[in-house]
Motif scaffolding. Sequence first.
Motif, short mmCIF file in Angstrom:
data_model
loop_
_atom_site.label_atom_id
_atom_site.label_comp_id
_atom_site.label_asym_id
_atom_site.label_seq_id
_atom_site.Cartn_x
_atom_site.Cartn_y
_atom_site.Cartn_z
N PHE A 1 -12.43 73.37 27.56
CA PHE A 1 -11.76 73.35 28.85
C PHE A 1 -10.52 72.46 28.83
O PHE A 1 -9.59 72.69 29.61
CB PHE A 1 -12.72 72.87 29.94
N ALA A 2 -10.50 71.47 27.97
CA ALA A 2 -9.36 70.54 27.95
C ALA A 2 -8.20 71.04 27.11
O ALA A 2 -7.03 70.88 27.49
CB ALA A 2 -9.83 69.17 27.44
N TRP A 3 -8.48 71.68 25.95
CA TRP A 3 -7.41 71.93 24.98
C TRP A 3 -7.33 73.36 24.46
O TRP A 3 -6.48 73.66 23.64
CB TRP A 3 -7.56 71.00 23.78
N MET A 4 -8.18 74.24 24.90
CA MET A 4 -8.12 75.62 24.44
C MET A 4 -7.72 76.53 25.60
O MET A 4 -8.16 76.32 26.74
CB MET A 4 -9.47 76.06 23.86
N ASP A 5 -6.91 77.51 25.30
CA ASP A 5 -6.48 78.48 26.31
C ASP A 5 -7.31 79.76 26.19
O ASP A 5 -7.35 80.38 25.13
CB ASP A 5 -4.99 78.81 26.12
N PHE A 6 -7.96 80.14 27.27
CA PHE A 6 -8.72 81.38 27.30
C PHE A 6 -8.71 81.91 28.73
O PHE A 6 -8.48 81.15 29.68
CB PHE A 6 -10.17 81.17 26.81
N PRO A 7 -8.90 83.20 28.90
CA PRO A 7 -8.79 83.80 30.23
C PRO A 7 -9.79 83.19 31.21
O PRO A 7 -10.98 83.03 30.90
CB PRO A 7 -9.09 85.29 29.98
N ARG B 1 -9.89 80.12 32.41
CA ARG B 1 -10.35 78.76 32.10
C ARG B 1 -10.48 77.90 33.36
O ARG B 1 -11.51 77.25 33.58
CB ARG B 1 -9.38 78.09 31.11
N ASP B 2 -9.45 77.90 34.18
CA ASP B 2 -9.48 77.06 35.38
C ASP B 2 -10.56 77.54 36.37
O ASP B 2 -11.23 76.73 37.02
CB ASP B 2 -8.11 77.07 36.06
N GLY B 3 -10.72 78.85 36.47
CA GLY B 3 -11.74 79.37 37.38
C GLY B 3 -13.14 79.01 36.93
O GLY B 3 -13.99 78.61 37.74
N TRP B 4 -13.40 79.12 35.62
CA TRP B 4 -14.72 78.74 35.11
C TRP B 4 -14.97 77.24 35.28
O TRP B 4 -16.10 76.82 35.54
CB TRP B 4 -14.85 79.13 33.65
N PHE B 5 -13.93 76.45 35.13
CA PHE B 5 -14.11 75.01 35.31
C PHE B 5 -14.43 74.69 36.77
O PHE B 5 -15.23 73.78 37.05
CB PHE B 5 -12.86 74.25 34.86
N LEU B 6 -13.82 75.41 37.70
CA LEU B 6 -14.17 75.22 39.10
C LEU B 6 -15.63 75.59 39.37
O LEU B 6 -16.31 74.96 40.19
CB LEU B 6 -13.24 76.05 39.99
N VAL B 7 -16.12 76.60 38.67
CA VAL B 7 -17.54 76.96 38.80
C VAL B 7 -18.42 75.82 38.31
O VAL B 7 -19.44 75.48 38.93
CB VAL B 7 -17.83 78.26 38.02
N VAL B 8 -18.04 75.21 37.18
CA VAL B 8 -18.80 74.07 36.65
C VAL B 8 -18.80 72.92 37.65
O VAL B 8 -19.84 72.30 37.90
CB VAL B 8 -18.22 73.63 35.29
N VAL B 9 -17.64 72.64 38.23
CA VAL B 9 -17.56 71.56 39.22
C VAL B 9 -18.42 71.90 40.44
O VAL B 9 -19.09 71.02 41.00
CB VAL B 9 -16.09 71.33 39.63
N GLY B 10 -18.43 73.16 40.84
CA GLY B 10 -19.25 73.55 41.98
C GLY B 10 -20.74 73.39 41.71
O GLY B 10 -21.51 73.11 42.64
N LEU B 11 -21.15 73.56 40.45
CA LEU B 11 -22.57 73.40 40.13
C LEU B 11 -23.04 71.96 40.26
O LEU B 11 -24.25 71.71 40.32
CB LEU B 11 -22.83 73.89 38.70
N LEU B 12 -22.10 71.01 40.30
CA LEU B 12 -22.49 69.61 40.45
C LEU B 12 -23.16 69.33 41.79
O LEU B 12 -23.96 68.40 41.90
CB LEU B 12 -21.25 68.70 40.31
N VAL B 13 -22.84 70.12 42.79
CA VAL B 13 -23.37 69.86 44.13
C VAL B 13 -24.67 70.61 44.38
O VAL B 13 -25.25 70.49 45.47
CB VAL B 13 -22.33 70.23 45.20
N VAL B 14 -25.15 71.39 43.42
CA VAL B 14 -26.39 72.14 43.61
C VAL B 14 -27.56 71.20 43.38
O VAL B 14 -27.74 70.65 42.29
CB VAL B 14 -26.47 73.32 42.62
N PRO B 15 -28.39 70.96 44.38
CA PRO B 15 -29.54 70.05 44.20
C PRO B 15 -30.62 70.70 43.35
O PRO B 15 -30.80 71.92 43.33
CB PRO B 15 -30.02 69.81 45.63
N VAL B 16 -31.34 69.84 42.64
CA VAL B 16 -32.41 70.33 41.76
C VAL B 16 -33.49 71.03 42.57
O VAL B 16 -34.06 72.04 42.13
CB VAL B 16 -32.99 69.15 40.96
#
Length: 304
Positions: A125-131, A133-148
């Motif tokens: 996510f930091a140094w590689m370019d792929f289709p 990328r920013d959208g998938w990273f937003l998904v990862v950030v969104g998963l932080l708020v999902v309670p167990v």
Amino acid sequence: MTAVEGVVPAGRPDAAGGVRARRSLAARIAARTGGGAMRVFLVLVALFWLMPSVGLLLSSLRGPQRIAESGWWQVFSEPAQITWDNYGQLLSNDKVMGSLLTTAAITVPATVLVVVIGSLAGYAFAWMDFPGRDGWFLVVVGLLVVPVQVALIPVAKLFGAVGLFETTAGVVLFHTAFGLPFAVFLLRNFFAEIPRELLEAARLDGAGELRLFTRVVLPLGGPAIASLGIFQFLWVWNDMLIALIFADSGNPPVTVALQQEVRQFGNNIDVLAPGAFLSMVVPLIVFFAFQRQFVSGVMAGAVK
């Protein structure tokens, strides 16, 4: 003002110089006093933080009758009451000792998987370019708020369907899945602060992505990776909710095993006290062993 009036007699400092000297002396005294007071305060905080651990240790070294009659601080006035019999009984308790091994079998793989996968994903996510990328990273950030707690029932049904319910592998997968969003978020932000010139120089020397990751990114990201490993290890080792639901009831982790001992034998303190201390001392050892890397990672993240 005449020239005579402007001359200051030898050996007599002027008023401004005297004020500066007094202020300098006062500043030095305040600095030394403040530093000493801060050290005393930090020592008191550390002792207060360690007091439950010390109390549990001393309780585990006392007999059941002594524990029922008085508090652990009586050890200082009567040191003769210290005994290692409780630990002998603990070592002969197959359930508690087996639970420690089960906890280690869950914690180590869950920590290693999160660190490895999180490091690879953070670099991507930091140094590689792929289709996307920013959208998938937003998904990862969104998963932080999902309670167990939201995922307990759906994951339990899924694990039951694939045969992972009440297995060590299922607990490891659950902890890995819920530890990865934070790991990817933390390491991506840390890796993104590495100077681009270092990576470009390595690419000019013919380094590929794998060599960049292993030779450049990982050494520079060591403090952040160590901090992540400590957080993940402590979370998994001390977990009780996930272990209580998904672990094997016949061979549970130590947190569940101690809870079952309390429920079945409420006065079995000669086993509970040393078992609880052993379950607590392992995270303390891990933290103090890697505290330098942990502090470096926290400070680096604060600066960045």
